[in-house]
Motif scaffolding. Sequence first.
Motif, PDB file in Angstrom:
ATOM      1  N   SER A  60      23.264 -34.156   2.880  1.00  0.00           N
ATOM      2  CA  SER A  60      23.019 -33.628   4.479  1.00  0.00           C
ATOM      3  C   SER A  60      21.789 -33.872   5.187  1.00  0.00           C
ATOM      4  CB  SER A  60      21.718 -32.948   3.183  1.00  0.00           C
ATOM      5  OG  SER A  60      20.942 -32.082   4.096  1.00  0.00           O
ATOM      6  N   TYR A  61      22.101 -33.470   6.180  1.00  0.00           N
ATOM      7  CA  TYR A  61      21.617 -34.166   7.471  1.00  0.00           C
ATOM      8  C   TYR A  61      21.028 -33.692   8.315  1.00  0.00           C
ATOM      9  CZ  TYR A  61      24.124 -38.914   8.632  1.00  0.00           C
ATOM     10  OH  TYR A  61      24.399 -40.485   8.191  1.00  0.00           O
ATOM     11  N   PHE A  62      19.505 -33.419   8.282  1.00  0.00           N
ATOM     12  CA  PHE A  62      18.882 -32.483   8.381  1.00  0.00           C
ATOM     13  C   PHE A  62      18.738 -32.701  10.308  1.00  0.00           C
ATOM     14  CE2 PHE A  62      17.249 -33.955   4.671  1.00  0.00           C
ATOM     15  CZ  PHE A  62      18.304 -32.281   3.091  1.00  0.00           C
ATOM     16  N   LEU A  63      18.783 -31.170  10.627  1.00  0.00           N
ATOM     17  CA  LEU A  63      18.829 -30.767  12.043  1.00  0.00           C
ATOM     18  C   LEU A  63      17.739 -29.971  12.734  1.00  0.00           C
ATOM     19  CD1 LEU A  63      22.775 -29.985  12.001  1.00  0.00           C
ATOM     20  CD2 LEU A  63      21.766 -31.847  12.522  1.00  0.00           C
ATOM     21  N   ARG A  64      17.038 -29.866  12.603  1.00  0.00           N
ATOM     22  CA  ARG A  64      15.930 -28.995  12.316  1.00  0.00           C
ATOM     23  C   ARG A  64      15.719 -28.565  11.876  1.00  0.00           C
ATOM     24  NH1 ARG A  64      19.855 -27.453  15.906  1.00  0.00           N
ATOM     25  NH2 ARG A  64      19.744 -27.326  18.034  1.00  0.00           N
ATOM     26  N   PRO A  65      14.143 -28.512  11.511  1.00  0.00           N
ATOM     27  CA  PRO A  65      12.999 -27.611  10.186  1.00  0.00           C
ATOM     28  C   PRO A  65      13.185 -26.439  10.190  1.00  0.00           C
ATOM     29  CG  PRO A  65      11.236 -28.229  12.197  1.00  0.00           C
ATOM     30  CD  PRO A  65      12.779 -28.947  12.912  1.00  0.00           C
ATOM     31  N   ALA A  66      13.757 -26.399   8.666  1.00  0.00           N
ATOM     32  CA  ALA A  66      13.924 -24.846   7.993  1.00  0.00           C
ATOM     33  C   ALA A  66      12.483 -24.287   8.240  1.00  0.00           C
ATOM     34  CB  ALA A  66      13.840 -24.705   6.888  1.00  0.00           C
ATOM     35  N   THR A  67      12.654 -22.764   8.085  1.00  0.00           N
ATOM     36  CA  THR A  67      11.854 -21.930   8.755  1.00  0.00           C
ATOM     37  C   THR A  67      12.325 -20.895   6.883  1.00  0.00           C
ATOM     38  OG1 THR A  67      12.800 -20.393   9.795  1.00  0.00           O
ATOM     39  CG2 THR A  67      10.960 -22.431  10.914  1.00  0.00           C
ATOM     40  N   VAL A  68      10.488 -20.514   6.431  1.00  0.00           N
ATOM     41  CA  VAL A  68      10.590 -19.298   5.495  1.00  0.00           C
ATOM     42  C   VAL A  68      11.358 -18.277   6.403  1.00  0.00           C
ATOM     43  CG1 VAL A  68       9.198 -17.691   4.052  1.00  0.00           C
ATOM     44  CG2 VAL A  68       8.503 -20.061   4.737  1.00  0.00           C
ATOM     45  N   GLY A  69      12.940 -17.348   5.135  1.00  0.00           N
ATOM     46  CA  GLY A  69      13.355 -16.223   6.259  1.00  0.00           C
ATOM     47  C   GLY A  69      14.636 -16.441   6.140  1.00  0.00           C
ATOM     48  N   PRO A  70      15.481 -15.971   6.535  1.00  0.00           N
ATOM     49  CA  PRO A  70      17.061 -15.151   5.917  1.00  0.00           C
ATOM     50  C   PRO A  70      17.269 -16.685   6.218  1.00  0.00           C
ATOM     51  CG  PRO A  70      16.119 -13.296   8.031  1.00  0.00           C
ATOM     52  CD  PRO A  70      14.963 -14.470   7.355  1.00  0.00           C
ATOM     53  N   ALA A  71      18.536 -16.669   6.359  1.00  0.00           N
ATOM     54  CA  ALA A  71      19.342 -18.093   6.235  1.00  0.00           C
ATOM     55  C   ALA A  71      21.241 -18.060   6.118  1.00  0.00           C
ATOM     56  CB  ALA A  71      19.103 -19.439   6.139  1.00  0.00           C
ATOM     57  N   THR A  72      22.712 -18.154   6.944  1.00  0.00           N
ATOM     58  CA  THR A  72      22.964 -17.731   6.851  1.00  0.00           C
ATOM     59  C   THR A  72      24.102 -19.789   6.344  1.00  0.00           C
ATOM     60  OG1 THR A  72      23.953 -18.323   8.981  1.00  0.00           O
ATOM     61  CG2 THR A  72      23.577 -15.795   7.929  1.00  0.00           C
ATOM     62  N   ILE A  73      25.145 -19.638   5.234  1.00  0.00           N
ATOM     63  CA  ILE A  73      25.468 -21.090   5.712  1.00  0.00           C
ATOM     64  C   ILE A  73      26.948 -20.736   5.259  1.00  0.00           C
ATOM     65  CG2 ILE A  73      25.921 -22.275   3.096  1.00  0.00           C
ATOM     66  CD1 ILE A  73      23.274 -19.912   2.755  1.00  0.00           C
ATOM     67  N   ARG A  74      27.592 -21.131   6.294  1.00  0.00           N
ATOM     68  CA  ARG A  74      29.153 -21.611   6.760  1.00  0.00           C
ATOM     69  C   ARG A  74      29.411 -21.929   5.464  1.00  0.00           C
ATOM     70  NH1 ARG A  74      26.816 -21.929  11.259  1.00  0.00           N
ATOM     71  NH2 ARG A  74      27.807 -23.917  11.748  1.00  0.00           N
ATOM     72  N   THR A  75      31.050 -22.296   4.523  1.00  0.00           N
ATOM     73  CA  THR A  75      31.312 -23.619   4.365  1.00  0.00           C
ATOM     74  C   THR A  75      32.405 -23.346   4.394  1.00  0.00           C
ATOM     75  OG1 THR A  75      32.437 -22.077   2.066  1.00  0.00           O
ATOM     76  CG2 THR A  75      29.828 -22.998   1.998  1.00  0.00           C
ATOM     77  N   GLU A  76      33.141 -24.838   3.927  1.00  0.00           N
ATOM     78  CA  GLU A  76      34.661 -25.603   4.323  1.00  0.00           C
ATOM     79  C   GLU A  76      35.309 -25.753   2.502  1.00  0.00           C
ATOM     80  OE1 GLU A  76      34.676 -27.950   7.335  1.00  0.00           O
ATOM     81  OE2 GLU A  76      37.070 -28.778   6.959  1.00  0.00           O
ATOM     82  N   LEU A  77      36.004 -26.241   2.758  1.00  0.00           N
ATOM     83  CA  LEU A  77      36.325 -26.785   1.911  1.00  0.00           C
ATOM     84  C   LEU A  77      37.846 -27.435   2.450  1.00  0.00           C
ATOM     85  CD1 LEU A  77      37.592 -27.882  -0.855  1.00  0.00           C
ATOM     86  CD2 LEU A  77      39.296 -25.508  -1.543  1.00  0.00           C
ATOM     87  N   THR A  78      37.025 -28.831   2.592  1.00  0.00           N
ATOM     88  CA  THR A  78      37.581 -30.293   2.965  1.00  0.00           C
ATOM     89  C   THR A  78      39.053 -30.570   2.415  1.00  0.00           C
ATOM     90  OG1 THR A  78      35.416 -29.827   4.056  1.00  0.00           O
ATOM     91  CG2 THR A  78      37.114 -32.087   4.686  1.00  0.00           C
ATOM     92  N   ARG A  79      38.348 -30.779   1.318  1.00  0.00           N
ATOM     93  CA  ARG A  79      40.073 -31.462   0.195  1.00  0.00           C
ATOM     94  C   ARG A  79      39.710 -30.997  -0.801  1.00  0.00           C
ATOM     95  NH1 ARG A  79      44.088 -33.721  -1.692  1.00  0.00           N
ATOM     96  NH2 ARG A  79      44.027 -36.775  -2.479  1.00  0.00           N
ATOM     97  N   ALA A  80      40.933 -30.864  -1.649  1.00  0.00           N
ATOM     98  CA  ALA A  80      40.944 -29.913  -2.679  1.00  0.00           C
ATOM     99  C   ALA A  80      41.735 -30.919  -3.988  1.00  0.00           C
ATOM    100  CB  ALA A  80      41.537 -28.697  -3.202  1.00  0.00           C
ATOM    101  N   GLY A  81      41.005 -32.444  -4.570  1.00  0.00           N
ATOM    102  CA  GLY A  81      41.763 -32.994  -5.249  1.00  0.00           C
ATOM    103  C   GLY A  81      41.464 -32.547  -7.166  1.00  0.00           C
TER     104      GLY A  81
END
Lengths: 262, 262
Positions: A60-81
């Motif tokens: 994980s690269y942490f870009l900015r401090p998180a805050t308490v509250g809602p979050a969204t997560i986008r995912t990507e399947l980069t390679r399925a071996g």
Amino acid sequence: MGEFDQDTAVTPAGPFEYAATVTDRWNALGGRPNGGYLLGIALRALGTDMPLPDPISVTSYFLRPATVGPATIRTELTRAGRRIATGEATVAQNGTDIARVIASYADLEKLTGRTVLFNEPPALPAPEDCVDRADIGAPPPGVTIADRVQARFAEPPGWMVGKPAGLPRSEFWMRLADGAVADPVALAALVDTAPPATTDLGVMGSTTLELTVHLRGRPAPGWLACRVSTRHITGGLADEDFEIWDSTGRLVAQSRQLALLP
Amino acid sequence: MGEFDQDTAVTPAGPFEYAATVTDRWNALGGRPNGGYLLGIALRALGTDMPLPDPISVTSYFLRPATVGPATIRTELTRAGRRIATGEATVAQNGTDIARVIASYADLEKLTGRTVLFNEPPALPAPEDCVDRADIGAPPPGVTIADRVQARFAEPPGWMVGKPAGLPRSEFWMRLADGAVADPVALAALVDTAPPATTDLGVMGSTTLELTVHLRGRPAPGWLACRVSTRHITGGLADEDFEIWDSTGRLVAQSRQLALLP
């Protein structure tokens, strides 16, 4: 369902998109949600889209401090071996990316290659013969994560008893306070939940820039034996290595992070 | 221009897109381009788009083996902070992603926080009193990287003299064979250019799944003192830790990788 599973739960919000709530129950110093906890949320989402069950390497690269509250997560399947699959997750809050995660997955039970260790689990007295962090003193105000993760020491680090000794290394027992057995996702969080080893240098807190966790096994029930150390601080950048061994003496997780000291 | 700079050069091919050629001059065992070399190409592209000069933390997940020939690199500026910026690069060949890289950048000269080390540089005799790898024996056929990176040992690892000793750790001098001074990008490659520490266990080669490098300084000219070790092999998964200290005794790079043994 344990507290960690409950507080990292995600709900589908579209293709390769998830919604989650960053609770106030895993806050570190400064009332900020812990980075490991945030990583746990990212992995819950990512795991849903991966064709293999266990994270084996997580960054994980942490870009900015998180805050308490809602979050969204986008995912990507980069390679399925067949044996190893790799994916990526981006955690955003209020429309801004706060963490970028890459992880490779496998089936830990099917990794049957050779095992050779040049290291030993921490030599700790039984947990019942150790002193619980909660009995040493109250955590700083707002550090709610101290109620979620329990730690026991044979010898508490100097700073914990008001005498920083300049030794940024420690061995101790740890477990989820509700007694839930940590799965690999919880292990990836736990490596980041202890106060930084650099606290014993008289430095309060640090900002994790990058954290990589290698998961080696699904832990047996019981207390986890941990070893943490910082060996290199240059220009305010500190490494922190963390090992977790399960109650049967098996290495289950190993991590390194790079953190910026205040 | 040195060989490494020449062979990692990229040319713009569109917005946030670059073209490069993976040469046959950095091949490891099996005639496969070395992962560190591939990472070097990715960082040359990414560095072009980053607002700060030096990579300080670099992570690569290797998705598929690279091949000699053309490659394209897509880059993304994920977060541009004042002190730290983070970006991502994807290396593709023949339309297929082969490596995904995340990296944070800063200005290493401006990181002026505290420096404390709990470790020492390798205690090696002067390079001129050490034995050069090239004088010990010819590398396996096709391992062209041995012509690009020079190594000198006080005591060569057992396997190198035909007697694997089961000790996956070693200290040695290293430098780019053409005498070019390694910059942080070259350091990020160099940590992956030595034969795996596990070779001394009688295991030939390994497949790097994940590599993270922390860059701590721009090296002074001269030989680089290196320390490599594998401490944990479980189910065929091996860690490898690598340190590089410059000729003035300063830690300049530190890495860990997770590799799958054959």
